[in-house]
Scaffold this active site. Structure first.
Site, short mmCIF file in Angstrom:
data_model
loop_
_atom_site.label_atom_id
_atom_site.label_comp_id
_atom_site.label_asym_id
_atom_site.label_seq_id
_atom_site.Cartn_x
_atom_site.Cartn_y
_atom_site.Cartn_z
CB SER A 75 41.93 32.80 -20.31
OG SER A 75 43.33 32.81 -20.10
N GLY A 76 42.71 34.90 -17.97
CA GLY A 76 43.25 36.21 -17.64
C GLY A 76 44.24 36.76 -18.66
CG HIS A 77 47.26 34.20 -20.74
ND1 HIS A 77 47.94 34.01 -21.92
CD2 HIS A 77 46.51 33.10 -20.56
CE1 HIS A 77 47.62 32.82 -22.41
NE2 HIS A 77 46.75 32.25 -21.60
CD GLN A 80 41.68 34.49 -28.29
OE1 GLN A 80 41.79 35.72 -28.31
NE2 GLN A 80 42.71 33.69 -28.06
CB CYS A 97 47.67 25.80 -29.13
SG CYS A 97 47.12 26.96 -27.94
N1 PLP Z 1 40.45 28.86 -25.44
C1 PLP Z 1 40.86 29.70 -26.40
C2 PLP Z 1 39.91 30.10 -27.48
C3 PLP Z 1 42.18 30.18 -26.40
O1 PLP Z 1 42.58 31.01 -27.37
C4 PLP Z 1 43.05 29.77 -25.36
C5 PLP Z 1 44.47 30.20 -25.36
O2 PLP Z 1 45.12 30.23 -26.39
C6 PLP Z 1 42.56 28.90 -24.37
C7 PLP Z 1 41.26 28.47 -24.45
C8 PLP Z 1 43.43 28.43 -23.25
O3 PLP Z 1 43.50 29.39 -22.23
P1 PLP Z 1 44.55 29.26 -21.04
O4 PLP Z 1 45.89 29.58 -21.61
O5 PLP Z 1 44.08 30.26 -20.02
O6 PLP Z 1 44.46 27.88 -20.51
#
Ligand code: PLP
Length: 376
Positions: free
Chosen positions: A198-200, A178, A321
């Site tokens: 992370s990319g998205h 983040q 999540c």
């Molecule tokens: N870590 C954090 C702080 C996140 O907000 C997220 C996604 O919500 C992730 C890890 C997981 O990332 P990814 O979707 O690329 O596995």
């Protein structure tokens, strides 16, 4: 549509979309020895350079993965495989994303001792508190940079500097998902051995990310197979997604500060509008301006979320999540019990405007009138 759920995922930018198409057209396998393979490998290396540059790393320290979940699992299980026979303690926070918290809980079930540090009344975990939790038996410290539910920014650099001074052998890992391309940081300032990206969350496609592994830090691979990514992450690289990732990084690279300043302005406007409304509590707003946790007094998060959705406004209840599960993270950040069922996470993008916020607050106002009967 007003999309205010950018901490869950972002809309891919046009640069990323174009780059994905280019990566699809360049269909050779990067491991093939012929020219089509070489072309794909060159594309991969261009993206590796972009990601490395963005965090002040060397190209050889960046390994592409399927996303931050894989990166953090690789980091945590890798640190355990490398050091867990001799040492048992892991130090982490009580507010990590499940992609960090769950692998650590798994190691706890296997006999590791886990110290989970809670944020103080200011939403902070002091570097000294982290150092005090580390002992000679510690092999891993994993601490996120920006919390995904409330936006708290932790002084990871300060904590890791103290730890590395006293316990240089401890592996330090940071989930920077983040913060990446939003809050300026460099691998040097962070002092992390391992960093998950992370990319998205940065306008790239889903299913791609990276793990930074500091040169000289050795952890075993998590994915075994054909030996791609210098043997560290087997599996044919997703050239199109990695191209999208690299393009999104390049598109943001000179805009991090400008976007941050803009986001601060939009967050300030949101806070002002919440205060004007009178029935909206701001739970946390002194971290990343991209994430603001609010509670609309008397209205359940999910009911309000769906009300807003009908008006074309998309927000999240807590984190994506948690899927409706009551978040323990919110409690850890000391959101009062009576507000915890009403939490909404407003997460903005570089393109969010004050007008978007006005529309949100206007719609919340309507909900406060029409949904009054479901008051707790
Ligand atoms: N870590 C954090 C702080 C996140 O907000 C997220 C996604 O919500 C992730 C890890 C997981 O990332 P990814 O979707 O690329 O596995």
């Amino acid at each position: 549509m007003i999309y205010l759920d950018n901490a869950a995922t972002t809309k891919p930018c046009h640069e990323a979309v174009e780059a994905v198409l280019k990566g699809l057209e360049c269909f050779g396998n990067p491991s093939s020895l012929h020219s089509l393979g070489l072309e794909a490998e060159n594309l991969l290396n261009e993206q590796r350079e972009a990601v490395a540059d963005a965090i002040g790393a060397q190209d050889k320290e960046i390994f592409f993965t399927s996303g931050a979940t894989e990166s953090s699992n690789t980091a945590i299980f890798g640190a355990f495989a490398a050091h867990g026979k001799r040492k048992r303690r892991i130090v982490t926070t009580s507010v990590e994303h499940p992609s960090v918290a769950n692998p650590i809980s798994k190691l706890e079930q296997q006999g590791c001792e886990v110290i989970r540090l809670s944020p103080d009344e200011n939403g902070q975990i002091s570097p000294k508190a982290v150092l005090d939790a580390v002992n000679e038996d510690t092999f891993l410290v994993s601490m996120m940079l920006v919390n995904n539910e409330v936006g708290a920014i932790f002084d990871v650099g300060g904590a890791f500097a103290l730890i590395k001074k006293k316990y240089p052998q401890v592996v330090t890992h940071c989930d920077c998902v983040q913060g990446f391309m939003k809050i300026p940081f460099s691998v040097k300032k962070l002092g992390a051995d391992l960093i998950s990206l992370s990319g998205h969350k940065i306008y790239a496609p889903k299913g791609v990310g990276a793990l930074y592994v500091k040169s000289g830090v050795h952890i075993p691979p998590f994915m075994l197979g054909g030996g791609q990514e210098k043997g560290f992450r087997s599996g044919t690289e997703s050239v199109p997604l990695i191209c999208g990732f690299g393009a999104a990084v390049r598109a943001l690279s000179d805009k991090v500060e400008i976007n941050l300043e803009r986001a601060r302005g939009v967050q300030a406007h949101l806070i002002e509008k919440c205060a004007e409304n009178g029935g909206i509590a701001v739970n946390f707003a002194h971290g990343s301006p991209y994430i603001t946790s609010i509670s609309v007094d008397g209205l359940k998060s999910e009911v309000l979320l769906h009300f807003l959705e009908k008006k074309g406004i998309f927000v999240s209840s807590g984190s994506a999540c948690s899927k409706g599960k009551k978040s323990s993270v919110i409690k850890e950040f000391r959101v009062p019990e009576k507000l915890s069922d009403s939490v909404l996470r407003i997460s903005i993008s570089a393109a969010t405007t004050n007008e978007d916020i006005d529309a949100l607050i206007g719609a919340v106002g309507e909900a406060q009138g029409s949904l009054a009967r479901i008051k707790k």
